[in-house]
Design a protein around this motif. Structure first.
Motif, PDB file in Angstrom:
ATOM      1  N   MET A  19       0.812  -1.221   0.000  1.00 52.13           N
ATOM      2  CA  MET A  19       0.000   0.000   0.000  1.00 52.13           C
ATOM      3  C   MET A  19       0.849   1.276   0.000  1.00 52.13           C
ATOM      4  O   MET A  19       0.343   2.359  -0.237  1.00 52.13           O
ATOM      5  N   LEU A  20       2.133   1.147   0.280  1.00 49.97           N
ATOM      6  CA  LEU A  20       2.983   2.333   0.371  1.00 49.97           C
ATOM      7  C   LEU A  20       3.384   2.875  -0.993  1.00 49.97           C
ATOM      8  O   LEU A  20       4.083   3.881  -1.078  1.00 49.97           O
ATOM      9  N   ASN A  21       2.971   2.219  -2.062  1.00 52.83           N
ATOM     10  CA  ASN A  21       3.216   2.754  -3.405  1.00 52.83           C
ATOM     11  C   ASN A  21       2.036   3.579  -3.905  1.00 52.83           C
ATOM     12  O   ASN A  21       1.953   3.922  -5.082  1.00 52.83           O
ATOM     13  N   LEU A  22       1.111   3.885  -3.032  1.00 51.40           N
ATOM     14  CA  LEU A  22      -0.041   4.711  -3.388  1.00 51.40           C
ATOM     15  C   LEU A  22       0.387   6.135  -3.681  1.00 51.40           C
ATOM     16  O   LEU A  22       1.427   6.604  -3.179  1.00 51.40           O
ATOM     17  N   PRO A  23      -0.393   6.880  -4.456  1.00 51.95           N
ATOM     18  CA  PRO A  23      -0.135   8.318  -4.608  1.00 51.95           C
ATOM     19  C   PRO A  23      -0.223   9.009  -3.251  1.00 51.95           C
ATOM     20  O   PRO A  23      -0.886   8.524  -2.319  1.00 51.95           O
ATOM     21  N   GLY A  24       0.435  10.178  -3.137  1.00 46.97           N
ATOM     22  CA  GLY A  24       0.532  10.879  -1.864  1.00 46.97           C
ATOM     23  C   GLY A  24      -0.780  11.050  -1.110  1.00 46.97           C
ATOM     24  O   GLY A  24      -0.868  10.695   0.078  1.00 46.97           O
ATOM     25  N   PRO A  25      -1.833  11.578  -1.740  1.00 48.42           N
ATOM     26  CA  PRO A  25      -3.097  11.795  -1.012  1.00 48.42           C
ATOM     27  C   PRO A  25      -3.707  10.499  -0.471  1.00 48.42           C
ATOM     28  O   PRO A  25      -4.204  10.471   0.654  1.00 48.42           O
ATOM     29  N   GLU A  26      -3.658   9.435  -1.272  1.00 47.73           N
ATOM     30  CA  GLU A  26      -4.215   8.156  -0.825  1.00 47.73           C
ATOM     31  C   GLU A  26      -3.339   7.537   0.264  1.00 47.73           C
ATOM     32  O   GLU A  26      -3.850   6.929   1.217  1.00 47.73           O
ATOM     33  N   LYS A  27      -2.034   7.684   0.126  1.00 50.03           N
ATOM     34  CA  LYS A  27      -1.119   7.173   1.155  1.00 50.03           C
ATOM     35  C   LYS A  27      -1.369   7.885   2.475  1.00 50.03           C
ATOM     36  O   LYS A  27      -1.353   7.271   3.558  1.00 50.03           O
ATOM     37  N   TYR A  28      -1.601   9.184   2.400  1.00 47.75           N
ATOM     38  CA  TYR A  28      -1.877  10.007   3.582  1.00 47.75           C
ATOM     39  C   TYR A  28      -3.098   9.464   4.328  1.00 47.75           C
ATOM     40  O   TYR A  28      -3.063   9.250   5.545  1.00 47.75           O
ATOM     41  N   LEU A  29      -4.175   9.196   3.611  1.00 52.83           N
ATOM     42  CA  LEU A  29      -5.392   8.688   4.233  1.00 52.83           C
ATOM     43  C   LEU A  29      -5.189   7.278   4.780  1.00 52.83           C
ATOM     44  O   LEU A  29      -5.659   6.944   5.879  1.00 52.83           O
ATOM     45  N   PHE A  30      -4.474   6.464   4.035  1.00 56.45           N
ATOM     46  CA  PHE A  30      -4.211   5.085   4.466  1.00 56.45           C
ATOM     47  C   PHE A  30      -3.408   5.062   5.768  1.00 56.45           C
ATOM     48  O   PHE A  30      -3.759   4.343   6.720  1.00 56.45           O
ATOM     49  N   LEU A  31      -2.338   5.849   5.826  1.00 54.26           N
ATOM     50  CA  LEU A  31      -1.479   5.854   7.012  1.00 54.26           C
ATOM     51  C   LEU A  31      -2.212   6.421   8.229  1.00 54.26           C
ATOM     52  O   LEU A  31      -2.007   5.946   9.357  1.00 54.26           O
ATOM     53  N   ARG A  32      -3.058   7.410   8.023  1.00 53.97           N
ATOM     54  CA  ARG A  32      -3.817   7.976   9.145  1.00 53.97           C
ATOM     55  C   ARG A  32      -4.785   6.939   9.739  1.00 53.97           C
ATOM     56  O   ARG A  32      -5.043   6.939  10.943  1.00 53.97           O
ATOM     57  N   GLN A  33      -5.294   6.072   8.886  1.00 58.41           N
ATOM     58  CA  GLN A  33      -6.174   5.004   9.383  1.00 58.41           C
ATOM     59  C   GLN A  33      -5.371   3.903  10.075  1.00 58.41           C
ATOM     60  O   GLN A  33      -5.803   3.354  11.096  1.00 58.41           O
ATOM     61  N   GLU A  34      -4.223   3.576   9.516  1.00 58.65           N
ATOM     62  CA  GLU A  34      -3.389   2.512  10.068  1.00 58.65           C
ATOM     63  C   GLU A  34      -2.725   2.912  11.387  1.00 58.65           C
ATOM     64  O   GLU A  34      -2.510   2.075  12.260  1.00 58.65           O
ATOM     65  N   PHE A  35      -2.398   4.197  11.518  1.00 56.73           N
ATOM     66  CA  PHE A  35      -1.682   4.688  12.697  1.00 56.73           C
ATOM     67  C   PHE A  35      -2.456   5.881  13.288  1.00 56.73           C
ATOM     68  O   PHE A  35      -2.087   7.037  13.081  1.00 56.73           O
ATOM     69  N   PRO A  36      -3.541   5.606  14.013  1.00 55.72           N
ATOM     70  CA  PRO A  36      -4.451   6.682  14.437  1.00 55.72           C
ATOM     71  C   PRO A  36      -3.901   7.608  15.516  1.00 55.72           C
ATOM     72  O   PRO A  36      -4.411   8.707  15.678  1.00 55.72           O
ATOM     73  N   TRP A  37      -2.860   7.163  16.247  1.00 51.44           N
ATOM     74  CA  TRP A  37      -2.316   8.059  17.267  1.00 51.44           C
ATOM     75  C   TRP A  37      -0.793   7.969  17.317  1.00 51.44           C
ATOM     76  O   TRP A  37      -0.180   6.952  16.993  1.00 51.44           O
ATOM     77  N   PHE A  94       7.261   5.264   3.285  1.00 50.54           N
ATOM     78  CA  PHE A  94       6.395   6.064   4.146  1.00 50.54           C
ATOM     79  C   PHE A  94       6.526   7.536   3.734  1.00 50.54           C
ATOM     80  O   PHE A  94       7.466   7.926   3.033  1.00 50.54           O
ATOM     81  N   LEU A  95       5.582   8.354   4.159  1.00 49.33           N
ATOM     82  CA  LEU A  95       5.593   9.769   3.779  1.00 49.33           C
ATOM     83  C   LEU A  95       6.886  10.439   4.226  1.00 49.33           C
ATOM     84  O   LEU A  95       7.378  10.199   5.329  1.00 49.33           O
ATOM     85  N   ASN A  96       7.419  11.293   3.363  1.00 48.02           N
ATOM     86  CA  ASN A  96       8.697  11.944   3.650  1.00 48.02           C
ATOM     87  C   ASN A  96       8.714  13.314   2.985  1.00 48.02           C
ATOM     88  O   ASN A  96       7.971  13.565   2.033  1.00 48.02           O
ATOM     89  N   GLY A  97       9.550  14.184   3.498  1.00 49.56           N
ATOM     90  CA  GLY A  97       9.684  15.508   2.905  1.00 49.56           C
ATOM     91  C   GLY A  97      10.282  16.508   3.873  1.00 49.56           C
ATOM     92  O   GLY A  97      10.734  16.164   4.976  1.00 49.56           O
ATOM     93  N   HIS A  98      10.276  17.764   3.459  1.00 48.72           N
ATOM     94  CA  HIS A  98      10.917  18.859   4.188  1.00 48.72           C
ATOM     95  C   HIS A  98      10.245  19.121   5.534  1.00 48.72           C
ATOM     96  O   HIS A  98       9.019  19.115   5.644  1.00 48.72           O
ATOM     97  N   THR A  99      11.046  19.374   6.556  1.00 48.01           N
ATOM     98  CA  THR A  99      10.551  19.746   7.880  1.00 48.01           C
ATOM     99  C   THR A  99      11.156  21.093   8.279  1.00 48.01           C
ATOM    100  O   THR A  99      12.194  21.502   7.748  1.00 48.01           O
ATOM    101  N   PRO A 100      10.529  21.800   9.227  1.00 47.82           N
ATOM    102  CA  PRO A 100      11.007  23.138   9.602  1.00 47.82           C
ATOM    103  C   PRO A 100      12.223  23.094  10.534  1.00 47.82           C
ATOM    104  O   PRO A 100      12.114  23.298  11.751  1.00 47.82           O
ATOM    105  N   PHE A 101      13.392  22.864   9.958  1.00 46.41           N
ATOM    106  CA  PHE A 101      14.611  22.715  10.762  1.00 46.41           C
ATOM    107  C   PHE A 101      14.891  23.951  11.608  1.00 46.41           C
ATOM    108  O   PHE A 101      15.378  23.848  12.733  1.00 46.41           O
ATOM    109  N   SER A 102      14.612  25.131  11.077  1.00 48.78           N
ATOM    110  CA  SER A 102      14.924  26.348  11.823  1.00 48.78           C
ATOM    111  C   SER A 102      14.085  26.476  13.091  1.00 48.78           C
ATOM    112  O   SER A 102      14.467  27.183  14.022  1.00 48.78           O
ATOM    113  N   ALA A 103      12.938  25.796  13.140  1.00 48.28           N
ATOM    114  CA  ALA A 103      12.164  25.759  14.380  1.00 48.28           C
ATOM    115  C   ALA A 103      12.895  24.914  15.421  1.00 48.28           C
ATOM    116  O   ALA A 103      12.941  25.273  16.608  1.00 48.28           O
ATOM    117  N   LEU A 104      13.465  23.800  14.996  1.00 47.00           N
ATOM    118  CA  LEU A 104      14.306  23.003  15.897  1.00 47.00           C
ATOM    119  C   LEU A 104      15.491  23.838  16.371  1.00 47.00           C
ATOM    120  O   LEU A 104      15.835  23.852  17.564  1.00 47.00           O
TER     121      LEU A 104
END
Length: 460
Positions: free
Chosen positions: A1-19, A223-233
């Motif tokens: 399921m991790l080869n899904l397009p971004g929007p579908e992967k987003y919904l799938f992961l939110r259901q699989e990992f609710p907290w 799994f979802l990946n991308g830029h994070t706000p490093f300057s906030a860290l």
């Protein structure tokens, strides 16, 4: 399921990992101070990243209580969490490590996550609902308490990344007569060389950030990946280190162009955590929940990228060691083919000349017509700017025109730009050199010194 397009992967992961739970922060205090965080994802993945602040003669540990260290570590964990949460985008974040005082603090963190991950959402094709993307809940946890800091007169901390901006801040702060304390997270060649070239290595403060390798494995799995706000860290880690050393001010090197959105007409900004909006938000939050005894501001906020380049051009002892290329950061080199390399070259060429810029980068980058797509993004011919820390479109246009004026034979990229640009304005470059952005948090005496130094160094 991790080869899904971004929007579908987003919904799938939110259901699989609710907290996603911020379980705990462990504070280990001997000569060094080490914070170890425990993040629990729906009882299926556990992460244990850490941040270590090596001991330093400036630290006065007897003035730093366990409560202060807990507060600092707890907050570093809250901002570190974003790098791990983004892999799952769990709809609920549960905090058991500590206790935030009120609803305004929850909302502060939700805003940082939403806008700090704006690029991440955009490039993954995700269009989250601000009201629904994340709910923050607390379950117990030790309350945090604001604290007082015994500070040293005339000291200033300057975070150093190894690029031209932090070099300018280092050198101008030295001119101001302040005791300049350089600060680096995960030191690399360019950042260390910048500190050495400034003659400040004796007082260098460092922080070592260690990612949990499980996160890298998840990235490789899709799994979802991308830029994070490093300057906030960086904001929270620098505040912690300044607290330990009793340093009353932290002077960043974020310029006015960091406020411009990467995607025009939206809030999506690669540099969100370098923007004035975040700076103001952080100053409010730190004053409320950390300490009011340490000031956090960007010293270069009043300046344009062109002004910074003008100042940097005078600090010749830094020219061979600075690096503004993220692609080549691990090898302390310029890749010569990314948007950051091209942007830096465009900014410096009006002052150093194209030949010297090519010597610094290691190739004739301004003559490389294969970089036209990047130039289009930088100069406004494309609908979206590069997702890099680069200046405004108008700054790039002005610098390109200035290069054409000062070079007997303009480089190929500049010539190509001039053939297509129909709205050339001759006075823009001089205007960028004279303008000061009034929206800033620079202390009055330093703001005046900044203006006087720019006048002395540029002749404008």
């Amino acid at each position: 399921m991790l080869n899904l397009p971004g929007p579908e992967k987003y919904l799938f992961l939110r259901q699989e990992f609710p907290w996603f739970k911020y379980e705990s922060v462990e504070v280990i205090h001997d000569r060094d101070i080490r914070f170890v965080f425990h993040f629990n994802v729906s009882d299926r993945y556990h992460f244990y990243p850490s941040v270590t602040i090596p001991g330093h003669p400036l630290f006065n540990s007897k003035d730093i209580s366990k409560e202060i260290l807990f507060n600092l570590g707890f907050h570093i964990g809250l901002v570190e969490l974003v790098s791990y949460w983004k892999a799952f985008c769990s709809p609920e974040v549960i905090i058991t490590a500590g206790s935030l005082p009120d609803v305004a603090d929850y909302e502060w963190w939700r805003k940082l996550y939403f806008h700090g991950l704006g690029e991440f959402f955009y490039l993954n094709g995700i269009d989250p609902d601000y009201s629904l993307f994340m709910e923050i809940n607390q379950v117990g946890g030790k309350p945090i308490t604001p604290f007082k800091v015994k500070t040293r007169d005339n000291f200033v901390m300057v975070p150093v990344g190894g690029g031209k901006d932090s070099v300018v801040t280092l050198e101008l702060m030295k001119m101001s007569g302040k005791r300049v304390i350089p600060f680096i997270v995960n030191p690399r060649g360019a950042s260390l060389n910048s500190v050495a070239a400034a003659g400040l290595q004796k007082d260098l403060l460092v922080v070592n950030r260690q990612l949990d390798k499980t996160l890298l494995d998840l990235n490789a799995q899709g799994f979802l990946n991308g830029h994070t706000p490093f300057s906030a860290l960086l904001a929270f880690v620098s505040m912690a280190t300044a607290t330990l050393a009793g340093i009353p001010s932290i002077a960043l090197s974020n310029e006015s162009s960091a406020n411009e959105s990467t995607v025009p007409g939206s809030k999506i900004n690669h540099q969100y955590s370098k923007s004035l909006e975040f700076e103001n938000d952080f100053r409010w939050y730190a004053g409320k929940n950390l300490t009011q005894d340490i000031s956090y501001y960007s010293f270069l906020r009043p300046l344009s990228e062109i002004q910074i380049a003008a100042l940097f051009s005078r600090f010749k002892w830094h020219h061979d060691s600075f690096r503004s290329c993220n692609v080549g950061s691990k090898t302390d080199s310029w890749c010569g083919s990314c948007a950051k390399c091209l942007f830096t070259s465009i900014m410096l060429a009006p002052f150093l000349g194209a030949k010297r810029v090519h010597e610094l980068i290691g190739r004739n980058i301004l003559d490389d017509l294969s970089l036209m797509p990047l130039l289009d993004e930088l100069s406004g011919f494309s609908s979206v700017k590069p997702f890099e820390c680069v200046g405004t479109v108008t700054e790039v246009k002005s610098a390109l025109l200035e290069i054409a004026k000062v070079e007997e034979t303009p480089p190929a990229l500049v010539q190509s730009y001039l053939k297509r640009e129909k709205q050339l304005q001759d006075d823009q470059f001089g205007m960028h050199l004279k303008h000061f952005d009034s929206e800033n948090n620079v202390p009055k005496e330093l703001f005046q010194q900044l203006k006087e130094t720019l006048n002395d160094h540029t002749g404008y």
